[in-house]
Write a protein that holds these residues in place. Structure first.
Motif, PDB file in Angstrom:
ATOM      1  N   VAL A  12       0.724  -1.187   0.074  1.00 48.11           N
ATOM      2  CA  VAL A  12       0.040   0.072  -0.074  1.00 48.11           C
ATOM      3  C   VAL A  12       0.947   1.387   0.068  1.00 48.11           C
ATOM      4  O   VAL A  12       1.870   1.141   0.784  1.00 48.11           O
ATOM      5  N   LYS A  13       0.612   2.309  -0.925  1.00 51.01           N
ATOM      6  CA  LYS A  13       1.283   3.386  -0.884  1.00 51.01           C
ATOM      7  C   LYS A  13       0.556   4.471  -1.704  1.00 51.01           C
ATOM      8  O   LYS A  13       0.053   4.406  -2.644  1.00 51.01           O
ATOM      9  N   ASP A  14       0.467   5.455  -0.910  1.00 46.32           N
ATOM     10  CA  ASP A  14      -0.317   6.765  -1.569  1.00 46.32           C
ATOM     11  C   ASP A  14      -1.590   6.589  -1.916  1.00 46.32           C
ATOM     12  O   ASP A  14      -1.977   7.043  -3.093  1.00 46.32           O
ATOM     13  N   GLY A  15      -2.496   5.793  -1.356  1.00 46.53           N
ATOM     14  CA  GLY A  15      -3.712   5.590  -1.494  1.00 46.53           C
ATOM     15  C   GLY A  15      -3.995   4.440  -2.302  1.00 46.53           C
ATOM     16  O   GLY A  15      -5.102   4.109  -3.124  1.00 46.53           O
ATOM     17  N   THR A  16      -2.807   3.784  -3.115  1.00 48.68           N
ATOM     18  CA  THR A  16      -3.017   2.584  -3.782  1.00 48.68           C
ATOM     19  C   THR A  16      -2.884   1.388  -3.272  1.00 48.68           C
ATOM     20  O   THR A  16      -1.556   1.232  -2.740  1.00 48.68           O
ATOM     21  N   ALA A  17      -3.370   0.306  -3.416  1.00 48.10           N
ATOM     22  CA  ALA A  17      -3.109  -0.998  -3.113  1.00 48.10           C
ATOM     23  C   ALA A  17      -2.573  -1.917  -4.236  1.00 48.10           C
ATOM     24  O   ALA A  17      -3.520  -1.765  -5.290  1.00 48.10           O
ATOM     25  N   ILE A  18      -1.612  -2.508  -4.029  1.00 46.92           N
ATOM     26  CA  ILE A  18      -1.227  -3.581  -5.079  1.00 46.92           C
ATOM     27  C   ILE A  18      -1.862  -4.812  -4.547  1.00 46.92           C
ATOM     28  O   ILE A  18      -1.344  -5.349  -3.302  1.00 46.92           O
ATOM     29  N   ILE A  19      -2.647  -5.685  -5.303  1.00 50.07           N
ATOM     30  CA  ILE A  19      -3.445  -6.662  -4.880  1.00 50.07           C
ATOM     31  C   ILE A  19      -3.069  -8.015  -5.569  1.00 50.07           C
ATOM     32  O   ILE A  19      -2.654  -7.731  -6.710  1.00 50.07           O
ATOM     33  N   ASP A  20      -3.046  -9.202  -4.829  1.00 51.26           N
ATOM     34  CA  ASP A  20      -2.842 -10.367  -5.769  1.00 51.26           C
ATOM     35  C   ASP A  20      -4.247 -11.330  -5.674  1.00 51.26           C
ATOM     36  O   ASP A  20      -4.674 -11.433  -4.568  1.00 51.26           O
ATOM     37  N   ALA A  21      -4.461 -11.263  -6.713  1.00 49.22           N
ATOM     38  CA  ALA A  21      -6.052 -11.877  -6.808  1.00 49.22           C
ATOM     39  C   ALA A  21      -5.529 -13.287  -7.761  1.00 49.22           C
ATOM     40  O   ALA A  21      -5.662 -13.244  -9.024  1.00 49.22           O
ATOM     41  N   SER A  22      -5.643 -14.417  -7.030  1.00 50.69           N
ATOM     42  CA  SER A  22      -5.182 -15.540  -7.784  1.00 50.69           C
ATOM     43  C   SER A  22      -4.081 -15.673  -8.607  1.00 50.69           C
ATOM     44  O   SER A  22      -4.006 -16.059  -9.839  1.00 50.69           O
ATOM     45  N   GLY A  23      -3.057 -15.002  -8.335  1.00 49.81           N
ATOM     46  CA  GLY A  23      -1.820 -14.745  -9.068  1.00 49.81           C
ATOM     47  C   GLY A  23      -1.584 -13.543  -9.906  1.00 49.81           C
ATOM     48  O   GLY A  23      -0.610 -13.042 -10.300  1.00 49.81           O
ATOM     49  N   ALA A  24      -2.760 -12.742 -10.227  1.00 48.18           N
ATOM     50  CA  ALA A  24      -2.835 -11.733 -11.205  1.00 48.18           C
ATOM     51  C   ALA A  24      -2.744 -10.570 -10.169  1.00 48.18           C
ATOM     52  O   ALA A  24      -3.526 -10.213  -9.217  1.00 48.18           O
ATOM     53  N   LYS A  25      -1.443  -9.902 -10.141  1.00 54.56           N
ATOM     54  CA  LYS A  25      -1.406  -8.494  -9.377  1.00 54.56           C
ATOM     55  C   LYS A  25      -1.799  -7.316 -10.259  1.00 54.56           C
ATOM     56  O   LYS A  25      -1.566  -7.022 -11.391  1.00 54.56           O
ATOM     57  N   ARG A  26      -2.529  -6.391  -9.430  1.00 51.53           N
ATOM     58  CA  ARG A  26      -3.096  -5.072  -9.991  1.00 51.53           C
ATOM     59  C   ARG A  26      -2.701  -4.054  -8.880  1.00 51.53           C
ATOM     60  O   ARG A  26      -3.128  -4.367  -7.647  1.00 51.53           O
ATOM     61  N   GLY A  27      -2.937  -2.927  -9.321  1.00 55.34           N
ATOM     62  CA  GLY A  27      -3.229  -1.752  -8.362  1.00 55.34           C
ATOM     63  C   GLY A  27      -4.687  -1.068  -8.433  1.00 55.34           C
ATOM     64  O   GLY A  27      -5.403  -1.233  -9.307  1.00 55.34           O
ATOM     65  N   VAL A  28      -5.079  -1.034  -7.278  1.00 53.88           N
ATOM     66  CA  VAL A  28      -6.661  -0.607  -7.094  1.00 53.88           C
ATOM     67  C   VAL A  28      -6.207   0.519  -6.125  1.00 53.88           C
ATOM     68  O   VAL A  28      -5.579   0.704  -5.040  1.00 53.88           O
ATOM     69  N   SER A  29      -7.657   1.348  -6.156  1.00 52.91           N
ATOM     70  CA  SER A  29      -7.654   2.543  -4.960  1.00 52.91           C
ATOM     71  C   SER A  29      -7.965   1.769  -3.676  1.00 52.91           C
ATOM     72  O   SER A  29      -8.749   0.915  -3.498  1.00 52.91           O
ATOM     73  N   ALA A  30      -7.196   2.307  -2.645  1.00 50.93           N
ATOM     74  CA  ALA A  30      -7.451   1.906  -1.218  1.00 50.93           C
ATOM     75  C   ALA A  30      -7.884   3.069  -0.601  1.00 50.93           C
ATOM     76  O   ALA A  30      -7.916   3.108   0.677  1.00 50.93           O
ATOM     77  N   GLU A  31      -8.307   3.914  -1.014  1.00 54.88           N
ATOM     78  CA  GLU A  31      -9.053   5.377  -0.494  1.00 54.88           C
ATOM     79  C   GLU A  31     -10.166   5.196   0.450  1.00 54.88           C
ATOM     80  O   GLU A  31     -10.249   5.829   1.446  1.00 54.88           O
ATOM     81  N   LEU A  32     -10.826   4.262   0.398  1.00 56.05           N
ATOM     82  CA  LEU A  32     -11.974   3.804   1.299  1.00 56.05           C
ATOM     83  C   LEU A  32     -11.749   3.144   2.444  1.00 56.05           C
ATOM     84  O   LEU A  32     -12.732   3.188   3.084  1.00 56.05           O
ATOM     85  N   LEU A  33     -10.455   2.503   2.536  1.00 56.35           N
ATOM     86  CA  LEU A  33     -10.205   1.949   4.103  1.00 56.35           C
ATOM     87  C   LEU A  33      -9.329   2.281   4.611  1.00 56.35           C
ATOM     88  O   LEU A  33      -8.142   2.690   4.118  1.00 56.35           O
ATOM     89  N   ASP A  34      -9.342   2.449   6.027  1.00 54.97           N
ATOM     90  CA  ASP A  34      -8.402   2.915   6.874  1.00 54.97           C
ATOM     91  C   ASP A  34      -7.598   1.651   7.163  1.00 54.97           C
ATOM     92  O   ASP A  34      -7.961   0.590   7.187  1.00 54.97           O
ATOM     93  N   ASP A  35      -6.331   2.065   7.548  1.00 56.22           N
ATOM     94  CA  ASP A  35      -5.506   1.202   8.158  1.00 56.22           C
ATOM     95  C   ASP A  35      -5.015  -0.300   7.306  1.00 56.22           C
ATOM     96  O   ASP A  35      -5.068  -1.213   7.887  1.00 56.22           O
ATOM     97  N   LEU A  36      -5.162   0.155   6.087  1.00 57.23           N
ATOM     98  CA  LEU A  36      -5.130  -1.329   4.863  1.00 57.23           C
ATOM     99  C   LEU A  36      -3.385  -1.477   5.065  1.00 57.23           C
ATOM    100  O   LEU A  36      -2.781  -0.544   4.944  1.00 57.23           O
ATOM    101  N   GLU A  37      -3.153  -2.871   5.173  1.00 53.84           N
ATOM    102  CA  GLU A  37      -1.681  -3.156   5.417  1.00 53.84           C
ATOM    103  C   GLU A  37      -1.615  -4.363   4.608  1.00 53.84           C
ATOM    104  O   GLU A  37      -2.450  -5.276   4.277  1.00 53.84           O
ATOM    105  N   PRO A  38      -0.223  -4.546   4.113  1.00 52.63           N
ATOM    106  CA  PRO A  38      -0.042  -6.046   3.465  1.00 52.63           C
ATOM    107  C   PRO A  38      -0.270  -7.035   4.150  1.00 52.63           C
ATOM    108  O   PRO A  38      -0.268  -6.998   5.436  1.00 52.63           O
TER     109      PRO A  38
END
Length: 73
Positions: A12-38
């Protein structure tokens, strides 16, 4: 009907989260969630992490998806 995708947060960095969905990695907005961590699990809809979920929720989703024919995924 809305479809959400469960995924694990890799970073997570600057309001964007890198996620892993079944091996596919994408950047998504994390602005709606507080305290999101790897290591957290999230529900993603339309490129936005909309809710934290548990690892059990993620495992259940993966099990359901694994049971679908590959053309339905």
């Amino acid at each position: 009907m809305c479809v959400g995708l469960s995924a694990k947060v890799v970073s997570v960095k600057d309001g964007t989260a890198i996620i892993d969905a079944s091996g596919a990695k994408r950047g998504v907005s994390a602005e709606l969630l507080d305290d999101l961590e790897p290591g957290d699990y999230v529900m993603v809809h339309a490129g936005v992490a909309i809710a934290k979920i548990t690892a059990d929720d993620e495992n259940e989703t993966e099990g359901i998806l694994a049971g679908l024919p590959s053309h339905a995924r």
